[in-house]
Design an enzyme around this catalytic site. Structure first.
Site, PDB file in Angstrom:
ATOM      1  N   HIS A   1       0.814  -1.220   0.000  1.00 57.78           N
ATOM      2  CA  HIS A   1       0.000   0.000   0.000  1.00 57.78           C
ATOM      3  C   HIS A   1       0.850   1.274   0.000  1.00 57.78           C
ATOM      4  CE1 HIS A   1      -3.576  -2.326   0.368  1.00 57.78           C
ATOM      5  NE2 HIS A   1      -3.325  -2.759   1.593  1.00 57.78           N
TER       6      HIS A   1
ATOM      7  N   HIS B   1      -6.533  -7.159  -0.584  1.00 55.91           N
ATOM      8  CA  HIS B   1      -6.591  -5.728  -0.868  1.00 55.91           C
ATOM      9  C   HIS B   1      -5.743  -5.406  -2.100  1.00 55.91           C
ATOM     10  CE1 HIS B   1      -7.109  -6.042   3.602  1.00 55.91           C
ATOM     11  NE2 HIS B   1      -8.146  -5.280   3.302  1.00 55.91           N
TER      12      HIS B   1
ATOM     13  N   ASP C   1      -3.063 -10.512  -2.613  1.00 54.02           N
ATOM     14  CA  ASP C   1      -3.631 -10.059  -1.342  1.00 54.02           C
ATOM     15  C   ASP C   1      -5.101  -9.700  -1.559  1.00 54.02           C
ATOM     16  OD1 ASP C   1      -2.324  -8.684   1.421  1.00 54.02           O
ATOM     17  OD2 ASP C   1      -4.206  -7.786   0.770  1.00 54.02           O
TER      18      ASP C   1
ATOM     19  N   ASP D   1      -4.867 -12.795   3.467  1.00 59.98           N
ATOM     20  CA  ASP D   1      -6.112 -12.283   4.022  1.00 59.98           C
ATOM     21  C   ASP D   1      -7.307 -12.469   3.091  1.00 59.98           C
ATOM     22  OD1 ASP D   1      -4.928 -10.504   2.295  1.00 59.98           O
ATOM     23  OD2 ASP D   1      -4.887  -8.823   3.684  1.00 59.98           O
TER      24      ASP D   1
END
Length: 338
Positions: free
Chosen positions: A158, A195, A193, A279
């Site tokens: 990120h 995200h 991931d 995740d």
């Protein structure tokens, strides 16, 4: 498979976090590494402490101004009246046509996109050792290893060139890709991931030599919200986002990974960076996707079958027993013992 982990990254143990206006304990704790190390051991592998690396790829990926901020922010924060134990921004400027401030409060807002990345006394030192971990795995692949795994803390995908976000400070996956470019004209990054890897996309969006592909939960109502949509292809067409409906299961996720691998094959890179988030699991507290533990083994086997030298960089995965089982499943799938 060679695995790397720097024990001194445990000194980064953030406390503050906020979700929907409620302050709570940060989820990116040092204990996560213990769960991941247990997963490495369960797969019959061991982790080596990486040496301090030549961090030139980090300087190629991140701005000098941002690196200076990370290095000095905590000390300067402590001189502010009533400052807390961690640097937590309470300002989040939109930046366009705005002026870079000199004070620590303003600069914290400039360089920290959200409250998920509190910067403590040891954060920058730990993040540098996370970079060393990613570069050790990259070096192993450059010297002939078919694959190497980097247990990086804090995670990185990120973080963009100038901004921390979502528990991430230095973009380990992007730095690994930059290191691989020393030997390969083209490198691909595959991020699985839950995200979207928004920082990685922003770093390479204008470049034709690095293909970024991300398989993730639809960001329309899921972090990071503002990037990760299918129309974001980049000036050279070297960005592919494959957002999935919330709650998608193994079959949908694996089909998207197959599509990602087809695009990567068409790009014909010399090496691959796999940004491995765990995740996407069905028990993840945010329930973005519903991937099962065996699903990670199947994903690993498919990605390995692409036949590319691969640096596997650990990204997300919340603290739980599932973290151990999911990493072990992935690694066993990769080495063929699942």
């Amino acid at each position: 498979m060679l695995c790397f982990y720097a024990p001194d990254t445990a000194a980064h143990d953030p406390r503050f976090w906020m979700l929907r206006g409620v302050p709570m304990a940060n989820k990116e704790t040092a204990e996560r590494a213990d769960c991941l190390l247990a997963g490495i051991a369960a797969a019959g592998l061991t982790a080596t402490d990486p040496p301090v690396a030549d961090r030139a790829p980090m300087h190629a990926v991140h701005t000098a101004r941002y690196l200076h901020f990370l290095e000095t922010a905590w000390d300067e924060w402590q001189t502010a009246p009533g400052a807390g134990a961690e640097v937590v921004a309470n300002l989040h400027p939109q930046k366009a046509d705005q002026t870079y401030p000199s004070g620590i409060t303003g600069r914290a807002g400039w360089h920290m996109a959200d409250t998920g990345c509190p910067l403590g006394q040891h954060t920058y030192a730990a993040a540098l050792r996370g970079v060393d971990t990613a570069l050790a795995a990259s070096r192993a692949v450059l010297y002939g290893a078919g694959a190497a795994y980097a247990l990086c803390r804090p995670p990185g995908h990120h973080a963009d060139a100038d901004t921390a976000a979502g528990h991430c400070f230095l973009n380990n996956s992007a730095i690994a890709a930059q290191a691989l470019r020393a030997a390969h004209d083209r490198v691909a990054i595959l991020d699985i991931d839950v995200h979207h890897g928004n920082g990685t996309q922003q770093i390479f969006f204008d470049r034709a030599d690095v293909l970024t592909v991300s398989v993730h939960a639809d960001p329309d109502a899921f972090y990071p919200f503002y990037l990760g949509h299918a129309h974001e292809v980049g000036p050279a067409g070297t960005n592919l986002n494959l957002p999935l409906p919330l709650g998608s299961d193994d079959a949908v996720w694996l089909d998207a990974i197959d599509r990602a691998l087809d695009r990567i094959a068409g790009f014909a890179p010399g090496a691959l960076v796999l940004a491995l988030g765990l995740d996407a699991h069905e028990n993840d507290p945010f329930r973005g996707l519903r991937v099962t533990t065996p699903g990670f083994a199947r994903a690993a086997a498919r990605i390995r079958a692409a036949g590319l030298p691969t640096v596997i960089v650990q990204e997300g995965g919340y603290l739980s027993e599932d973290l151990t089982h999911n990493l072990a499943s992935f690694l066993r799938g990769w080495i063929g013992t699942a």
